[in-house]
Design an enzyme around this catalytic site. Structure first.
Site, PDB file in Angstrom:
ATOM      1  CG  HIS A 136      -0.281   0.099   2.537  1.00 11.69           C
ATOM      2  ND1 HIS A 136       0.154   1.296   3.094  1.00 11.69           N
ATOM      3  CD2 HIS A 136       0.016  -0.866   3.449  1.00 11.69           C
ATOM      4  CE1 HIS A 136       0.678   1.070   4.275  1.00 11.69           C
ATOM      5  NE2 HIS A 136       0.609  -0.247   4.518  1.00 11.69           N
TER       6      HIS A 136
ATOM      7  CB  CYS B  99       2.201  -3.297   5.014  1.00 13.05           C
ATOM      8  SG  CYS B  99       0.648  -3.817   5.785  1.00 13.05           S
TER       9      CYS B  99
END
Length: 415
Positions: A343, A361
């Site tokens: 992301h 992430c």
């Protein structure tokens, strides 16, 4: 002078000769027409050991009438399962015709296995319905050689299992996309092999593949290698009326027709802190990244894009009320169930390519987050390497995180 025999004596001589001739003829006729066995027969009647050129052969039998019979289901059988095959006997299987009609006289579509003497319905029959089977061979000796039999299918059971596909018709997905089927209740192990047999997958071009049971309620399919770009995939679940438990049956059938897109693979390296984006074997972009810090490392392994959201909120407060957070996120692409995403992270752009600061992430810049998001498909492959933690199989669609030999062990169809 020679004396003549008396007239009576001359007549008597001729009479004796006639009687003698008649007796001889009678003996010959008796020898020809009577006897106790083959040894007593003259050679010209096929008896004795005579085999001369003049011997004639016994007349050949006329054409034999081929007989047919339905052997299964039994005549007037009831509670017959919906996908039962019709078995029959025939002395001329290659010329045998089989027709199955429903209660309204409509012909039921099916396939005829002439080598196996079996007819199989193309789709599941209807619940609690009477069907008539007609088996016929060509007429012989002026007779029409046909037999009929009837049976009635089972009543609709109360325990019907819902079967669903994660994917739908018309979708285009990445080369790592598994086919995913889910069941409304757990399928006992003894029925799983039959379930796999009833779920054929057709790939064009053809590619080897297999189903693997992820849990008692979920089975996934992958090819041996990544799907070839542009592959057309068609699969179906022929499970209506199929036994899926001791008293449970499949509720319905379903089919899915989809396409595999271009080949995109995203390779993330902890060593270089970069993501290399490849499309159809060519590098199209190199992106700086920041991975999970030591306390929350990213997992290394082979994953696929499972879900995409242009804008969302990461909320971990339910899991960790003290240290949890709520953060708006752009261009999010999920790769694990446990919460690993690719992301945009504008707050870490200053360290991307140099150090790891995320909660696990793959952080990339806002601009490149959108660039990547616009180009990816669900099922595109993501690999992460060089981190402190290994990806756990089952944490996402981890079909490619194991060897082909290991993957095949999850199938109940043993080769």
């Amino acid at each position: 002078m020679r004396r003549s025999a008396p007239a009576g004596r001359r007549g008597g001589g001729r009479l004796r000769l006639a009687v003698t001739a008649m007796l001889a003829g009678t003996l010959l006729l008796t020898a020809a027409c009577s006897g106790g066995g083959d040894d007593d027969k003259p050679s010209w009647q096929g008896g004795g050991n005579g085999s001369g050129a003049g011997a004639s052969q016994a007349p050949s039998a006329g054409p034999k009438l081929s007989t047919v019979a339905v052997t299964s289901p039994a005549t007037d059988a009831t509670s017959v399962e919906l996908r039962s095959e019709v078995k029959y006997n025939s002395e001329d299987p290659q010329n045998t015709e089989v027709t199955v009609t429903d209660a309204k006289g409509k012909t039921v579509e099916g396939t005829l296995d002439k080598d196996g003497n079996a007819w199989r319905p193309a789709e599941a029959l209807a619940w609690n319905t009477k069907y008539t089977v007609t088996v016929k061979t060509p007429a012989a000796e002026g007779k029409n050689n046909t037999t009929t039999s009837s049976f009635t299918t089972m009543k609709e059971p109360s325990d019907l299992v819902r079967v669903t596909s994660f994917l739908a018709d018309g979708q285009t997905v990445g080369v790592g996309m598994p086919l995913i089927m889910k069941f409304g209740k757990a399928i006992p192990e003894k029925y799983r092999g039959e379930v796999e047999r009833r779920m054929p997958v057709t790939a064009t071009p053809a590619q080897e593949g297999t189903w693997r049971w992820i849990s008692p309620t979920e089975v996934q399919y992958r090819p041996k290698e990544y799907w070839q770009a542009g592959t057309k995939v068609f699969y179906k679940a022929q499970l209506k009326g199929v036994k899926l438990g001791d008293n449970a049956y499949g509720r319905s059938d379903l089919t899915v027709d989809l396409k595999i897109g271009r080949k995109m693979v995203m390779n993330v390296s902890n060593k270089t802190k970069t993501m290399t984006v490849e499309e159809d074997g060519k590098v199209i972009k190199t992106i700086k990244v920041s991975l999970g810090k030591k306390s929350t490392p990213s997992a290394s392994g082979t994953m696929v894009v499972m879900e995409k959201a242009a804008h969302t909120i990461f909320d971990t407060t339910d899991e960790d009320p003290v240290n949890g957070y709520k953060t708006p996120i752009d261009w999010a692409q999920r790769v694990t169930y446990s919460g690993q995403f690719i992301h945009a992270a504008p707050w870490s752009e200053g360290v991307q390519g140099r150090s790891n600061v995320s909660h696990g992430c793959v952080n990339i810049s806002e601009a490149l987050g959108k660039w990547l998001f616009d180009r990816t498909l669900m099922g595109d492959v993501v690999t992460v390497s060089g981190t402190e933690e290994k990806l756990k199989n089952g944490d996402g669609w981890t079909n490619w995180n194991m060897s082909w030999e290991e993957y095949k062990k999850g199938s109940y169809l043993k080769n």
